[in-house]
Design an enzyme around this catalytic site. Structure first.
Site, PDB file in Angstrom:
ATOM      1  N   HIS A 360      -2.846  10.661   3.008  1.00 17.76           N
ATOM      2  CA  HIS A 360      -2.303   9.302   3.149  1.00 17.76           C
ATOM      3  C   HIS A 360      -1.013   9.238   3.937  1.00 17.76           C
ATOM      4  O   HIS A 360      -0.382   8.179   3.976  1.00 17.76           O
ATOM      5  CB  HIS A 360      -2.033   8.682   1.782  1.00 17.76           C
ATOM      6  N   LYS A 551       6.941  -4.809   1.530  1.00 13.91           N
ATOM      7  CA  LYS A 551       6.409  -3.457   1.364  1.00 13.91           C
ATOM      8  C   LYS A 551       7.565  -2.578   0.900  1.00 13.91           C
ATOM      9  O   LYS A 551       8.705  -3.031   0.850  1.00 13.91           O
ATOM     10  CB  LYS A 551       5.818  -2.915   2.673  1.00 13.91           C
ATOM     11  N   ARG A 552       7.291  -1.305   0.579  1.00 14.52           N
ATOM     12  CA  ARG A 552       8.398  -0.418   0.252  1.00 14.52           C
ATOM     13  C   ARG A 552       9.415  -0.421   1.381  1.00 14.52           C
ATOM     14  O   ARG A 552       9.056  -0.602   2.547  1.00 14.52           O
ATOM     15  CB  ARG A 552       7.875   1.020   0.042  1.00 14.52           C
ATOM     16  N   LYS A 557       9.126   1.899   8.328  1.00 15.56           N
ATOM     17  CA  LYS A 557       8.494   0.580   8.265  1.00 15.56           C
ATOM     18  C   LYS A 557       9.323  -0.478   8.990  1.00 15.56           C
ATOM     19  O   LYS A 557       8.877  -1.587   9.217  1.00 15.56           O
ATOM     20  CB  LYS A 557       8.262   0.175   6.813  1.00 15.56           C
ATOM     21  N   THR A 659      -2.158  -1.525   3.962  1.00 16.63           N
ATOM     22  CA  THR A 659      -3.204  -2.326   3.319  1.00 16.63           C
ATOM     23  C   THR A 659      -2.697  -3.758   3.119  1.00 16.63           C
ATOM     24  O   THR A 659      -3.490  -4.685   3.068  1.00 16.63           O
ATOM     25  CB  THR A 659      -3.630  -1.726   1.962  1.00 16.63           C
ATOM     26  N   LYS A 663      -4.421  -7.696   3.587  1.00 13.65           N
ATOM     27  CA  LYS A 663      -4.333  -8.803   2.622  1.00 13.65           C
ATOM     28  C   LYS A 663      -3.863 -10.081   3.321  1.00 13.65           C
ATOM     29  O   LYS A 663      -4.369 -11.169   3.059  1.00 13.65           O
ATOM     30  CB  LYS A 663      -3.365  -8.434   1.479  1.00 13.65           C
TER      31      LYS A 663
HETATM   32  C1  26W Z   1       5.146  13.537  -3.164  1.00 10.59           C
HETATM   33  C2  26W Z   1       5.824  12.279  -2.816  1.00 10.59           C
HETATM   34  C3  26W Z   1       4.868  11.340  -2.210  1.00 10.59           C
HETATM   35  C4  26W Z   1       4.350  10.317  -2.986  1.00 10.59           C
HETATM   36  C5  26W Z   1       3.449   9.444  -2.449  1.00 10.59           C
HETATM   37  C6  26W Z   1       4.482  11.455  -0.905  1.00 10.59           C
HETATM   38  C7  26W Z   1       3.592  10.588  -0.368  1.00 10.59           C
HETATM   39  C8  26W Z   1       3.065   9.580  -1.126  1.00 10.59           C
HETATM   40  C9  26W Z   1       2.024   8.642  -0.570  1.00 10.59           C
HETATM   41  C10 26W Z   1       1.048   9.424   0.229  1.00 10.59           C
HETATM   42  C11 26W Z   1       2.633   7.527   0.182  1.00 10.59           C
HETATM   43  C12 26W Z   1       1.680   6.385   0.375  1.00 10.59           C
HETATM   44  O1  26W Z   1       1.536   5.528  -0.480  1.00 10.59           O
HETATM   45  N1  26W Z   1       1.023   6.327   1.533  1.00 10.59           N
HETATM   46  C13 26W Z   1       0.357   5.113   1.949  1.00 10.59           C
HETATM   47  O2  26W Z   1      -1.001   5.162   1.590  1.00 10.59           O
HETATM   48  C14 26W Z   1      -1.624   3.930   1.880  1.00 10.59           C
HETATM   49  C15 26W Z   1      -3.039   4.014   1.359  1.00 10.59           C
HETATM   50  O3  26W Z   1      -3.795   4.890   2.128  1.00 10.59           O
HETATM   51  C16 26W Z   1      -1.560   3.637   3.358  1.00 10.59           C
HETATM   52  O4  26W Z   1      -2.121   2.372   3.591  1.00 10.59           O
HETATM   53  C17 26W Z   1      -0.126   3.658   3.849  1.00 10.59           C
HETATM   54  O5  26W Z   1      -0.089   3.517   5.239  1.00 10.59           O
HETATM   55  C18 26W Z   1       0.537   4.948   3.430  1.00 10.59           C
HETATM   56  O6  26W Z   1       1.916   4.927   3.746  1.00 10.59           O
END
Ligand code: 26W
Length: 816
Positions: A360, A551-552, A557, A659, A663
């Site tokens: 992701h 968003k975050r 971003k 995502t 929406k």
């Molecule tokens: C380990 C710390 C950590 C925690 C969460 C690293 C990375 C993440 C996620 C992978 C971050 C995340 O939410 N990624 C998002 O995933 C969405 C669903 O696929 C995508 O639509 C977003 O673009 C992406 O940033």
């Protein structure tokens, strides 16, 4: 598909709600207490779902269907009452029943805590997928963690984010079934004894481990139409009576209690990081805990109908949501080899054929790596297994590409250095039969860049599955006015087949439809204006252009780019260079990771810019800046239907998919965006006339980075509009009372530090914003484009995404 299976009369529903009021809550009937009504309604729905879970299970048993297990450290499920009512076909009955009693169903829904068991995109995606799997009658189940505290609550104090604990379980959670009878015991820590078996084979034993107890909580997941009810299983950590007694018997009361507290700490809270690896021991333990509980449960269920593991990959598919559950590779190997005594080779085949991995993110700082020393202390046997997997893997690579030491180092599961680290993405890649990115651009980047060595080796393993969102929550639930207009126009088949929205295209230039569409957007904007005035005491013009960036908060971003644009407009107006033609309301929401200084500064900046602009009479009718605190799924449901313009302006190549973008499109906002993530595919679907694309492309940025030919200072010198925006940050225009706090932005650029390419994209961005303003002045044209966006958003249903997973990954062998 009409939900017919669930016909329920108002009087039946009343009986059920009254029963729960009296018998589950011990309260008088009738009541006007919203909380009690929420709980008793939820219990009534749970009763029906419980029955259906059992029926669904019987069906799965009878057909011996393959089961899909979706492993994720996060499930951002949002409030469940509305969604469950819709999917059970009971929404209207319930609303009418309540209305007759003088109760507004929306007020009742507001009583529900929004479970924040995720950070953002990845967790919300998992929740959309559960909805789609149940709707598509797929035997798909979520496995996650029952965090006691979800993502922190965000409060704003003088423009600064403050985090407060989210004690979401303080009140009853009426949806879940606690299943103490299915608790499991998970070994942790201890040491390895190097034994040999009778044949002289190496046979290590994991000894003297402690144990944690995993207690499952099941939350029903009802598919639309109510035929299939799956569940999401969340594990909480505890300690068992037996285990305490053992230590009690040793007479060490304090140690027993300490152990108990230590165990329960494991699932205390969700780590609030969505891009930076925390590296904390407790997080690793959480990851292991989830994987270990889940695999035990999966095998227990499989073993009900099987005596050996031969059919395991035909009966079980396990999808790893990013690398967070990637210890599943090592744990499945451990179970098969150590506990079920399978030969290594056979166990490896089963493991690979069962597991699949979704990536992701390409952000380097998000890629999980864990110190080998830490693994050795927490799960020594798993580290051994990882080393053995790596040894065999590197042997194969060395045979295939002789004398390429660099390659071996690059591909190894272990990063050598001061301290050895385990690369979790490599573990996931090597242990899976499939790896997928979440948009076509992202998958290409994985192939060409991050995982190019692996792609060269196993091109067939790489798959793209573009993300999607569930229209049940994001249109039917969130935007009832638009949902009704669509259903009145083309029928309700879109609820389970979003491609049907194409049939709206012929209506895109029909006056009656356009007028209704516009009235709906206007009504949604009024609703949001009311929320804004209630929370922030700020009056908003519902006829202004609602330009939304939610968003975050993260540098990639580029909330900062949005703010730069706002400041630019403000300066233009107050200096008399521009007469505003369109009133604009800029709306932000989002949380910053608690330790991410820049992100928190950006929140402060948004507030301060807002304060200056919102108080300046010269722009009173032209510009407003709003930051809605404590972004959440339920807040998103209120904001998105009111959007005119959706901001998707990440630095190209950084946003894996997005995502939120989908929406907004589904709800009739136009998108302004870079060619990043799924925006690329939104452009393909919507057509270039119906989306505003600007800025550098991913490969252009990569090229500039490679050639080191981006120098922010040059942009500052060359472009007066950039200069004055950055100067305003330096000159305390937006922080008269806290001098100097935004100078860091200016200094960064002057030091030639701008890792997120704000400046090269700035001029194209303000140009496209001027175009947007001009187009917004023509409401007929704008509405037509908005309708076409809705009509062409069908691809972005999570139903399509789940069908892709099912066909390309979970049932690949069944097809070929
Ligand atoms: C380990 C710390 C950590 C925690 C969460 C690293 C990375 C993440 C996620 C992978 C971050 C995340 O939410 N990624 C998002 O995933 C969405 C669903 O696929 C995508 O639509 C977003 O673009 C992406 O940033």
């Amino acid at each position: 598909m009409k939900p017919t299976v669930n016909k329920i009369s108002k009087s039946d529903l009343k009986t059920s709600i009254d029963y729960h009021l009296r018998c589950s809550l011990c309260k008088e009937t009738p009541t006007k207490d919203y909380r009690d009504l929420f709980l008793s309604t939820a219990f009534s729905l749970r009763d029906r779902m419980a029955e259906k879970i059992l029926h669904t299970e019987q069906r799965y048993q009878a057909s011996q269907t393959k089961r899909v297990y979706y492993l994720s450290l996060e499930f951002l499920i949002g409030r469940l009452m509305g969604n469950n009512l819709h999917n059970l076909g009971m929404f209207d009955v319930c609303r009418e029943f309540m209305a007759e009693a003088g109760i507004d169903i929306e007020e009742v829904r507001e009583q529900e805590n929004d479970p924040g068991l995720g950070n953002g995109g990845l967790g919300r995606l998992a929740a959309c997928f559960l909805d789609s799997m149940a709707t598509l009658d797929i035997a798909g189940f979520g496995y996650g963690i029952h965090y006691e505290y979800g993502l922190f609550k965000q409060e704003i104090d003088n423009g600064y984010q403050r985090e407060k604990p989210d004690n979401w379980l303080a009140d009853l959670n009426p949806w879940e079934f606690k299943r103490t009878d299915e608790k499991c015991i998970i070994p942790i820590k201890g040491r390895i004894e190097h034994f040999q078996d009778r044949d002289g084979e190496y046979n290590p034993m994991w000894l003297d481990w402690n144990f944690i107890v995993g207690i499952p909580f099941d939350i029903p997941v009802v598919g639309y139409g109510g035929k299939t009810v799956n569940w999401l299983r969340l594990y909480g950590a505890g300690s068992s009576a037996d285990f305490d007694i053992q230590i009690f018997n040793e007479g060490d009361y304090f140690r027993a209690v300490e152990q108990k507290v230590e165990s329960e700490t494991i699932t205390k809270m969700l780590y609030p990081l969505d891009t930076i690896m925390s590296g904390r021991e407790l997080r690793l333990v959480q990851e292991y805990f989830l994987v270990a509980c889940t695999l035990k449960d999966i095998i227990r269920r499989y073993m009900k109908n099987n005596e050996n593991f031969d059919r395991f990959p035909d009966q079980v598919a396990i999808q790893m949501n990013d690398t967070h559950p990637s210890l599943a590779v090592a744990e499945l190997m451990r179970l098969l080899v150590d506990e079920y005594a399978l030969p290594w080779g056979h166990a490896w085949e089963i493991t690979q054929q069962t597991l699949a991995y979704t990536n992701h993110t390409v952000l380097a700082e998000a890629l999980e790596k864990w110190p080998a020393a830490l693994l050795e202390r927490i799960i020594p046997r798993h580290l051994q297994i990882i080393y053995e997997i790596n040894r065999q893997f590197l042997e194969k690579i060395a045979a295939r590409y002789p004398n390429d030491v660099d390659l071996l180092q690059r591909m190894s599961l272990i990063e050598e250095g001061e301290s050895k680290q385990v690369r979790m993405a490599h573990l996931a890649l090597v242990g899976s039969h499939s790896v997928n990115g979440v948009s076509s651009l992202h998958t290409e980047i994985l192939k060409q860049d991050n995982f190019s060595d692996f792609y060269a080796l196993w091109p067939e393993r790489f798959v793209n599955v573009t993300n999607g969102i569930t229209q049940r929550r994001w249109l039917l639930g969130a935007n009832p006015r638009l949902a009704e207009l669509i259903t009145d126009t083309i029928g309700d088949s879109w609820i389970t087949d979003l491609s049907q929205l194409r049939r709206l295209e012929p209506h895109a230039d029909q006056t009656v439809f356009m007028d209704e569409f516009r009235d709906i957007k206007r009504a949604n904007k009024e609703d949001l204006s009311k929320i804004i005035s209630d929370t922030l005491w700020l009056s908003i013009d519902p006829d202004s252009l609602f330009d939304i960036h939610i968003k975050r908060i993260h540098e990639y971003k580029r909330q900062l780019l949005k703010i730069m644009h706002i400041v630019h407009e403000y300066l233009q107006i107050i200096r008399g260079e521009k007469t505003p033609t369109v009133a604009k309301t800029f709306i932000f929401a989002g949380k910053a990771a608690p330790g991410y200084w820049v992100a928190k500064q950006i929140i402060k900046l948004i507030h301060n810019v807002g304060q200056v602009i919102n108080q300046d009479r010269r722009v009173r009718d032209a510009l407003k800046v709003v930051f809605l605190p404590d972004y959440s799924v339920s807040l998103a449901e209120k904001i998105i239907p009111a959007a005119d313009l959706s901001e998707q302006i990440s630095m190209a190549g950084q946003e894996a998919s997005g995502t939120g973008n989908m929406k907004f499109m589904l709800n009739g906002a136009l998108t302004v965006g870079t060619l990043d993530g799924a925006n690329v595919e939104m452009l393909e679907e919507a057509g270039a006339d119906n989306i505003f694309i600007f800025g550098l492309k991913a490969e252009e940025i990569t090229d500039m980075i490679k050639k080191k030919n981006y120098h922010p200072v040059e942009y500052y010198r060359l472009f007066p509009e950039i200069r004055r925006v950055l100067d305003a940050f330096r000159d305390n225009t937006f922080c008269p009372d806290e001098q100097g706090i935004f100078q860091w932005i200016y200094h960064r650029m002057m030091n030639n530090e701008d890792s997120y390419f704000h400046l090269p994209d700035f001029s194209p961005y303000i140009q496209v914003q001027d175009q947007i303003e001009a187009e917004y002045l023509d409401p007929v044209n704008w509405t037509k484009k908005a309708i076409l966006n809705v009509a062409r958003s069908g691809k972005f249903s999570s139903d399509r995404a789940i069908s892709d997973y099912n066909r390309l990954i979970w049932n690949k062998n069944a097809q070929s």
